[in-house]
Design an enzyme around this catalytic site. Sequence first.
Site, short mmCIF file in Angstrom:
data_model
loop_
_atom_site.label_atom_id
_atom_site.label_comp_id
_atom_site.label_asym_id
_atom_site.label_seq_id
_atom_site.Cartn_x
_atom_site.Cartn_y
_atom_site.Cartn_z
N LYS A 103 59.75 -36.08 -28.87
CA LYS A 103 61.14 -36.22 -28.78
C LYS A 103 62.10 -35.44 -28.88
O LYS A 103 62.00 -34.63 -29.57
CB LYS A 103 61.34 -37.54 -29.80
CG LYS A 103 62.83 -38.21 -30.02
CD LYS A 103 62.76 -39.05 -31.18
CE LYS A 103 63.53 -38.55 -32.47
NZ LYS A 103 63.42 -39.45 -33.57
N ARG B 117 66.25 -34.65 -29.74
CA ARG B 117 67.61 -35.19 -30.25
C ARG B 117 68.63 -34.21 -30.21
O ARG B 117 68.38 -33.41 -30.41
CB ARG B 117 67.48 -35.98 -31.58
CG ARG B 117 68.59 -36.67 -31.79
CD ARG B 117 68.82 -37.13 -33.30
NE ARG B 117 67.81 -38.11 -33.74
CZ ARG B 117 67.81 -39.21 -33.55
NH1 ARG B 117 69.18 -40.01 -33.18
NH2 ARG B 117 66.97 -40.34 -34.08
#
Length: 307
Positions: free
Chosen positions: A193, A195
């Site tokens: 992931k 961010r």
Amino acid sequence: MVFSGSSNISLSEKIARQLKLPLSPLEIHIFPDGERRVRVPESVVGKNTVVVQSLAKPVDQNYMEFFFIADALKRSGAENVTAVLPYLGYQRQDHVFRSGEAVSLDVIVKFLEKVGVNNIITFDLHSIKIPEFFHIPIKHLSALSLFAEKIREIGKVANLWDVILVSPDMGGIRRIKILAELLGNVAYCVIEKERDLESGEVRANKLVDLPDNTDLRGKTAVVVDDMISSGGTIAIASEFLEKRGVSEVYVFATHAVFSEDAPKVLSKPSIIKKVFVTDTVCVPKEKQFEKLEILSVSKMIADKLKE
Ligand code: R5P
């Protein structure tokens, strides 16, 4: 003597009940300008005291209230203050991400130590390095064993061998490995992931650690995280898994640090079947939703306090 701050009274009551003790009284007066005045009305001289406070929203207010309670106990002669802080706010700010930032967790640790806390009990910290910030004993408990029990129940319905454990980011790799082991080496994988540090926007890139020849089509995914805040990480992870053929997702996260929108994000029509959280953070009625189930950590805390 067990005392409760105002942030998670239901958990404090459950802990006290498990310990077969009443909650001891505290006077918390709020002045019109928002300042709090805390008073311990009963004698605590020479007593071992426990204060339960979840340091979630409103984070700063809950921290200040906790500091005042600890100070009042120490000034009134308590021998010992054990801080049960099931959720430790500011734990994600444990280093400088971009130059010029404060290390907020370090400031919090200084306050906790300065105010006279003798030891701390907490749950599922974001990183296992966090206890190293402290110079007082800290007992770091985990909800993973509670989750394993529930997953076994789901496994009875969905067959544990059709289950894949998923960490929605690389930071959760240790957590997912422990859980896989607790369940007898169930398959797991990790989503990479990203961010955006300014906007907070989350993007799922690819799957790593997926065992060779694993076909995700028709599988039940169990997504495990330490906390849910906006719900963005979980929503992106379940969309990502759906695109790869996963048929249903069960979510397990220790801390329900729900922002205003999180319940809406998590209850949108999706392949998410259920969201399990614990009561380390109190979830008010207005933030509860149909798919949500709250598991209690009270027994684990009471057992630790009895040691
Ligand atoms: C991040 O590294 C944490 O483990 C959680 O994934 C994150 O804090 C969840 O936040 P949100 O629900 O806002 O995506």
